[in-house]
Scaffold this motif. Structure first.
Motif, PDB file in Angstrom:
ATOM      1  N   VAL A  46       0.824  -0.881   0.309  1.00  0.00           N
ATOM      2  CA  VAL A  46      -0.005  -0.066   0.276  1.00  0.00           C
ATOM      3  C   VAL A  46       0.996   1.492  -0.169  1.00  0.00           C
ATOM      4  O   VAL A  46       1.066   2.017  -0.919  1.00  0.00           O
ATOM      5  CB  VAL A  46      -1.099   0.101   1.332  1.00  0.00           C
ATOM      6  CG1 VAL A  46      -2.099   1.241   1.205  1.00  0.00           C
ATOM      7  CG2 VAL A  46      -2.283  -1.344   1.015  1.00  0.00           C
ATOM      8  N   SER A  47       1.623   1.929   1.077  1.00  0.00           N
ATOM      9  CA  SER A  47       2.726   2.223   1.176  1.00  0.00           C
ATOM     10  C   SER A  47       3.752   2.283   1.744  1.00  0.00           C
ATOM     11  O   SER A  47       3.778   0.646   2.617  1.00  0.00           O
ATOM     12  CB  SER A  47       1.665   3.464   2.017  1.00  0.00           C
ATOM     13  OG  SER A  47       1.557   3.322   3.322  1.00  0.00           O
ATOM     14  N   SER A  48       4.627   2.936   1.973  1.00  0.00           N
ATOM     15  CA  SER A  48       5.613   3.110   3.016  1.00  0.00           C
ATOM     16  C   SER A  48       6.798   3.995   3.580  1.00  0.00           C
ATOM     17  O   SER A  48       6.263   5.227   2.294  1.00  0.00           O
ATOM     18  CB  SER A  48       7.329   2.107   1.996  1.00  0.00           C
ATOM     19  OG  SER A  48       7.655   2.683   0.414  1.00  0.00           O
ATOM     20  N   ILE A  49       7.387   4.108   4.038  1.00  0.00           N
ATOM     21  CA  ILE A  49       8.181   5.006   4.491  1.00  0.00           C
ATOM     22  C   ILE A  49       9.765   4.821   5.286  1.00  0.00           C
ATOM     23  O   ILE A  49      10.064   4.722   5.838  1.00  0.00           O
ATOM     24  CB  ILE A  49       7.206   5.664   5.773  1.00  0.00           C
ATOM     25  CG1 ILE A  49       8.028   7.198   6.178  1.00  0.00           C
ATOM     26  CG2 ILE A  49       7.348   4.958   6.816  1.00  0.00           C
ATOM     27  CD1 ILE A  49       7.078   8.193   7.263  1.00  0.00           C
ATOM     28  N   ARG A  50      10.493   5.746   4.440  1.00  0.00           N
ATOM     29  CA  ARG A  50      11.902   5.989   4.218  1.00  0.00           C
ATOM     30  C   ARG A  50      12.385   6.281   6.275  1.00  0.00           C
ATOM     31  O   ARG A  50      11.783   7.136   6.916  1.00  0.00           O
ATOM     32  CB  ARG A  50      13.069   6.389   3.557  1.00  0.00           C
ATOM     33  CG  ARG A  50      12.496   6.049   2.435  1.00  0.00           C
ATOM     34  CD  ARG A  50      13.603   4.544   2.041  1.00  0.00           C
ATOM     35  NE  ARG A  50      15.024   4.484   2.767  1.00  0.00           N
ATOM     36  CZ  ARG A  50      15.576   5.469   1.850  1.00  0.00           C
ATOM     37  NH1 ARG A  50      15.363   5.312   0.547  1.00  0.00           N
ATOM     38  NH2 ARG A  50      17.239   5.276   2.076  1.00  0.00           N
ATOM     39  N   LYS A  51      13.122   5.313   6.791  1.00  0.00           N
ATOM     40  CA  LYS A  51      12.461   6.428   8.490  1.00  0.00           C
ATOM     41  C   LYS A  51      13.588   7.443   8.875  1.00  0.00           C
ATOM     42  O   LYS A  51      13.380   8.307   9.364  1.00  0.00           O
ATOM     43  CB  LYS A  51      13.253   5.108   8.839  1.00  0.00           C
ATOM     44  CG  LYS A  51      14.105   5.133  10.806  1.00  0.00           C
ATOM     45  CD  LYS A  51      14.267   4.549  11.395  1.00  0.00           C
ATOM     46  CE  LYS A  51      14.387   4.141  12.870  1.00  0.00           C
ATOM     47  NZ  LYS A  51      14.675   2.715  14.013  1.00  0.00           N
ATOM     48  N   THR A  52      14.313   7.126   7.720  1.00  0.00           N
ATOM     49  CA  THR A  52      15.677   8.430   8.025  1.00  0.00           C
ATOM     50  C   THR A  52      15.740   9.298   7.522  1.00  0.00           C
ATOM     51  O   THR A  52      15.028  10.366   7.777  1.00  0.00           O
ATOM     52  CB  THR A  52      17.251   8.445   7.285  1.00  0.00           C
ATOM     53  OG1 THR A  52      17.218   7.537   6.329  1.00  0.00           O
ATOM     54  CG2 THR A  52      17.614   6.964   7.984  1.00  0.00           C
ATOM     55  N   THR A  53      14.628   9.347   6.523  1.00  0.00           N
ATOM     56  CA  THR A  53      13.995  10.772   5.251  1.00  0.00           C
ATOM     57  C   THR A  53      12.848  10.935   5.391  1.00  0.00           C
ATOM     58  O   THR A  53      12.179  11.846   5.531  1.00  0.00           O
ATOM     59  CB  THR A  53      14.512  10.577   3.887  1.00  0.00           C
ATOM     60  OG1 THR A  53      13.430   9.391   3.045  1.00  0.00           O
ATOM     61  CG2 THR A  53      15.724  10.876   3.378  1.00  0.00           C
ATOM     62  N   GLY A  54      11.958  10.445   5.823  1.00  0.00           N
ATOM     63  CA  GLY A  54      10.568  10.016   6.049  1.00  0.00           C
ATOM     64  C   GLY A  54      10.176  10.551   4.478  1.00  0.00           C
ATOM     65  O   GLY A  54       8.814  10.480   4.540  1.00  0.00           O
ATOM     66  N   ALA A  55      10.624  10.242   3.984  1.00  0.00           N
ATOM     67  CA  ALA A  55      10.303   9.901   1.716  1.00  0.00           C
ATOM     68  C   ALA A  55       9.301   8.438   2.314  1.00  0.00           C
ATOM     69  O   ALA A  55       9.313   7.487   2.424  1.00  0.00           O
ATOM     70  CB  ALA A  55      11.344   9.481   1.599  1.00  0.00           C
ATOM     71  N   THR A  56       8.112   8.850   1.393  1.00  0.00           N
ATOM     72  CA  THR A  56       7.030   8.211   1.649  1.00  0.00           C
ATOM     73  C   THR A  56       6.542   7.394  -0.085  1.00  0.00           C
ATOM     74  O   THR A  56       7.010   8.209  -1.434  1.00  0.00           O
ATOM     75  CB  THR A  56       5.577   8.994   1.860  1.00  0.00           C
ATOM     76  OG1 THR A  56       5.289  10.328   1.465  1.00  0.00           O
ATOM     77  CG2 THR A  56       5.715   9.572   3.531  1.00  0.00           C
ATOM     78  N   TYR A  57       6.018   6.943  -0.191  1.00  0.00           N
ATOM     79  CA  TYR A  57       5.498   6.220  -1.439  1.00  0.00           C
ATOM     80  C   TYR A  57       4.304   5.466  -1.200  1.00  0.00           C
ATOM     81  O   TYR A  57       4.063   4.706  -0.060  1.00  0.00           O
ATOM     82  CB  TYR A  57       6.274   5.185  -1.812  1.00  0.00           C
ATOM     83  CG  TYR A  57       5.935   4.476  -3.029  1.00  0.00           C
ATOM     84  CD1 TYR A  57       5.432   3.382  -3.112  1.00  0.00           C
ATOM     85  CD2 TYR A  57       6.822   5.062  -4.460  1.00  0.00           C
ATOM     86  CE1 TYR A  57       4.986   2.552  -4.199  1.00  0.00           C
ATOM     87  CE2 TYR A  57       5.687   4.644  -5.519  1.00  0.00           C
ATOM     88  CZ  TYR A  57       5.278   3.832  -5.247  1.00  0.00           C
ATOM     89  OH  TYR A  57       4.898   2.316  -6.541  1.00  0.00           O
ATOM     90  N   TYR A  58       3.353   5.651  -2.233  1.00  0.00           N
ATOM     91  CA  TYR A  58       2.241   5.361  -1.989  1.00  0.00           C
ATOM     92  C   TYR A  58       1.946   4.439  -3.565  1.00  0.00           C
ATOM     93  O   TYR A  58       2.246   4.830  -4.748  1.00  0.00           O
ATOM     94  CB  TYR A  58       0.809   6.360  -2.233  1.00  0.00           C
ATOM     95  CG  TYR A  58       1.164   7.638  -1.564  1.00  0.00           C
ATOM     96  CD1 TYR A  58       1.642   8.191  -0.810  1.00  0.00           C
ATOM     97  CD2 TYR A  58       0.573   6.846   0.512  1.00  0.00           C
ATOM     98  CE1 TYR A  58       1.883   8.906   0.437  1.00  0.00           C
ATOM     99  CE2 TYR A  58       0.698   7.194   1.632  1.00  0.00           C
ATOM    100  CZ  TYR A  58       1.929   8.063   1.377  1.00  0.00           C
ATOM    101  OH  TYR A  58       1.662   9.335   2.322  1.00  0.00           O
ATOM    102  N   VAL A  59       1.070   3.499  -3.555  1.00  0.00           N
ATOM    103  CA  VAL A  59       0.284   2.899  -4.649  1.00  0.00           C
ATOM    104  C   VAL A  59      -0.705   3.864  -5.468  1.00  0.00           C
ATOM    105  O   VAL A  59      -1.482   4.188  -5.209  1.00  0.00           O
ATOM    106  CB  VAL A  59       0.219   0.971  -4.286  1.00  0.00           C
ATOM    107  CG1 VAL A  59       1.781  -0.032  -3.504  1.00  0.00           C
ATOM    108  CG2 VAL A  59      -1.169   1.093  -4.039  1.00  0.00           C
ATOM    109  N   ASP A  60      -0.528   3.354  -6.463  1.00  0.00           N
ATOM    110  CA  ASP A  60      -1.916   4.282  -7.189  1.00  0.00           C
ATOM    111  C   ASP A  60      -2.826   4.069  -6.621  1.00  0.00           C
ATOM    112  O   ASP A  60      -3.830   4.938  -6.792  1.00  0.00           O
ATOM    113  CB  ASP A  60      -1.567   3.929  -8.939  1.00  0.00           C
ATOM    114  CG  ASP A  60      -0.737   4.280  -9.578  1.00  0.00           C
ATOM    115  OD1 ASP A  60      -0.337   3.957 -10.521  1.00  0.00           O
ATOM    116  OD2 ASP A  60       0.354   5.149  -8.955  1.00  0.00           O
TER     117      ASP A  60
END
Length: 121
Positions: A46-60
């Motif tokens: 569904v989604s993810s977040i990088r621990k260090t940067t907080g960058a997120t990703y979401y599926v469409d």
């Protein structure tokens, strides 16, 4: 130990906020992901977040409706789900990985127990 919570029953168009606590998880990790498994279907990212940067990703399918965030201590990660649809129904899991950048199931090593989200039409 990872612990997901916050699931429940909501009507179409409603909102829920899921939480994933990592306070009992002693290993370091690179990325935390949310996954879901609808009845009769395979689990999907569904989604993810990088621990260090907080960058997120979401599926469409969830872009613009779901938002990941975390507390200042980075021990709890949230998944705010708005404008929920019946197809969002499923058991939601959080998991962590030392190598994943995206929510790809095979790259995740440690999983919490899921929390059920049911969206009624």
């Amino acid at each position: 130990q990872l612990q997901a919570s916050g699931g429940g029953l909501v009507q179409t168009g409603g909102s829920l906020r899921l939480s994933c606590s990592t306070s009992g998880f002693t290993l370091d990790y690179l990325t935390l992901g949310w996954f879901r498994q609808a009845p009769g279907k395979e689990r999907e990212g569904v989604s993810s977040i990088r621990k260090t940067t907080g960058a997120t990703y979401y599926v469409d399918p969830v872009k613009g409706r779901f938002t990941m965030s975390r507390d200042s201590a980075k021990t709890t990660v949230y998944l705010q789900m708005n404008n929920l649809k019946p197809e969002d129904t499923g058991v939601y899991y959080c998991a962590v990985s030392n190598r994943a950048l995206l929510p790809i199931e095979d790259d995740y090593d440690y999983w919490g127990k899921g929390t059920l989200v049911t969206v009624s039409s």
